[in-house]
Design a protein around this motif. Structure first.
Motif, PDB file in Angstrom:
ATOM      1  N   LEU A   8      93.682 -28.884 -40.210  1.00 17.28           N
ATOM      2  CA  LEU A   8      92.836 -29.253 -41.334  1.00 17.28           C
ATOM      3  C   LEU A   8      93.523 -30.388 -42.081  1.00 17.28           C
ATOM      4  N   GLU A   9      92.818 -31.488 -42.251  1.00 15.43           N
ATOM      5  CA  GLU A   9      93.347 -32.651 -42.970  1.00 15.43           C
ATOM      6  C   GLU A   9      92.479 -32.887 -44.198  1.00 15.43           C
ATOM      7  N   GLU A  10      93.113 -33.084 -45.327  1.00 11.70           N
ATOM      8  CA  GLU A  10      92.397 -33.430 -46.550  1.00 11.70           C
ATOM      9  C   GLU A  10      92.536 -34.941 -46.736  1.00 11.70           C
ATOM     10  N   LEU A  11      91.465 -35.665 -46.439  1.00 18.10           N
ATOM     11  CA  LEU A  11      91.482 -37.122 -46.519  1.00 18.10           C
ATOM     12  C   LEU A  11      90.594 -37.558 -47.671  1.00 18.10           C
ATOM     13  N   HIS A  12      91.205 -38.104 -48.684  1.00 20.57           N
ATOM     14  CA  HIS A  12      90.465 -38.541 -49.873  1.00 20.57           C
ATOM     15  C   HIS A  12      90.044 -39.986 -49.716  1.00 20.57           C
ATOM     16  N   ILE A  13      89.124 -40.202 -48.805  1.00 13.91           N
ATOM     17  CA  ILE A  13      88.601 -41.534 -48.548  1.00 13.91           C
ATOM     18  C   ILE A  13      87.091 -41.467 -48.723  1.00 13.91           C
ATOM     19  N   ASP A  14      86.595 -42.050 -49.783  1.00 10.17           N
ATOM     20  CA  ASP A  14      85.172 -41.998 -50.086  1.00 10.17           C
ATOM     21  C   ASP A  14      84.471 -43.210 -49.499  1.00 10.17           C
ATOM     22  N   ILE A  15      83.694 -42.998 -48.445  1.00 11.56           N
ATOM     23  CA  ILE A  15      82.963 -44.113 -47.834  1.00 11.56           C
ATOM     24  C   ILE A  15      81.453 -43.885 -47.955  1.00 11.56           C
ATOM     25  N   LYS A  16      81.041 -43.103 -48.933  1.00 15.25           N
ATOM     26  CA  LYS A  16      79.625 -42.764 -49.085  1.00 15.25           C
ATOM     27  C   LYS A  16      78.769 -43.960 -49.492  1.00 15.25           C
ATOM     28  N   SER A  17      79.338 -44.867 -50.232  1.00 16.82           N
ATOM     29  CA  SER A  17      78.536 -45.975 -50.751  1.00 16.82           C
ATOM     30  C   SER A  17      78.997 -47.323 -50.209  1.00 16.82           C
ATOM     31  N   LEU A  34      91.892 -41.522 -38.072  1.00 17.32           N
ATOM     32  CA  LEU A  34      91.210 -40.780 -37.006  1.00 17.32           C
ATOM     33  C   LEU A  34      91.716 -41.212 -35.636  1.00 17.32           C
ATOM     34  N   ASN A  35      91.966 -42.498 -35.442  1.00 16.70           N
ATOM     35  CA  ASN A  35      92.513 -42.979 -34.173  1.00 16.70           C
ATOM     36  C   ASN A  35      93.922 -42.442 -33.942  1.00 16.70           C
ATOM     37  N   GLU A  36      94.709 -42.379 -34.999  1.00 16.27           N
ATOM     38  CA  GLU A  36      96.074 -41.839 -34.907  1.00 16.27           C
ATOM     39  C   GLU A  36      96.039 -40.378 -34.436  1.00 16.27           C
ATOM     40  N   CYS A  45      86.168 -32.014 -35.282  1.00 15.41           N
ATOM     41  CA  CYS A  45      85.168 -30.963 -35.069  1.00 15.41           C
ATOM     42  C   CYS A  45      84.158 -30.883 -36.203  1.00 15.41           C
ATOM     43  N   GLY A  46      84.567 -31.288 -37.392  1.00  8.13           N
ATOM     44  CA  GLY A  46      83.649 -31.192 -38.514  1.00  8.13           C
ATOM     45  C   GLY A  46      84.229 -31.806 -39.768  1.00  8.13           C
ATOM     46  N   VAL A  47      83.347 -32.052 -40.726  1.00  8.13           N
ATOM     47  CA  VAL A  47      83.748 -32.634 -42.004  1.00  8.13           C
ATOM     48  C   VAL A  47      82.996 -31.887 -43.095  1.00  8.13           C
ATOM     49  N   ASN A  48      83.722 -31.542 -44.160  1.00  6.91           N
ATOM     50  CA  ASN A  48      83.114 -30.906 -45.320  1.00  6.91           C
ATOM     51  C   ASN A  48      83.736 -31.560 -46.548  1.00  6.91           C
ATOM     52  N   PHE A  54      89.974 -30.485 -37.177  1.00  4.66           N
ATOM     53  CA  PHE A  54      90.330 -30.980 -35.854  1.00  4.66           C
ATOM     54  C   PHE A  54      90.746 -29.815 -34.955  1.00  4.66           C
ATOM     55  N   ALA A  55      90.587 -30.006 -33.647  1.00  4.13           N
ATOM     56  CA  ALA A  55      91.048 -29.029 -32.656  1.00  4.13           C
ATOM     57  C   ALA A  55      91.597 -29.789 -31.457  1.00  4.13           C
ATOM     58  N   ARG A  56      92.531 -29.149 -30.764  1.00  6.96           N
ATOM     59  CA  ARG A  56      92.997 -29.697 -29.493  1.00  6.96           C
ATOM     60  C   ARG A  56      93.399 -28.533 -28.592  1.00  6.96           C
TER      61      ARG A  56
END
Length: 58
Positions: A8-17, A34-36, A45-48, A54-56
């Protein structure tokens, strides 16, 4: 049977607008992160909100 590990990664990147002047920079930061993780074998796997799941396969 396949086994997986999860991350689980907490990424504070707001690209909504796209009107946000920093949109391109933020998009690039997210894409780089994400590439890294993808190179390490993690699959998104999902975003909330700002939580990215993520899974591997083990």
């Amino acid at each position: 049977m396949k086994k997986f590990e999860y991350r689980l990664e907490e990424l504070h990147i707001d690209i909504k607008s796209a009107l946000n002047p920093a949109y391109t920079e933020l998009h690039d930061q997210l894409e780089e992160k994400l590439n890294e993780l993808g190179k390490e074998g993690w699959r998104l796997c999902g975003v909330n909100g700002c939580l990215y799941y993520f899974a591997r396969e083990l």
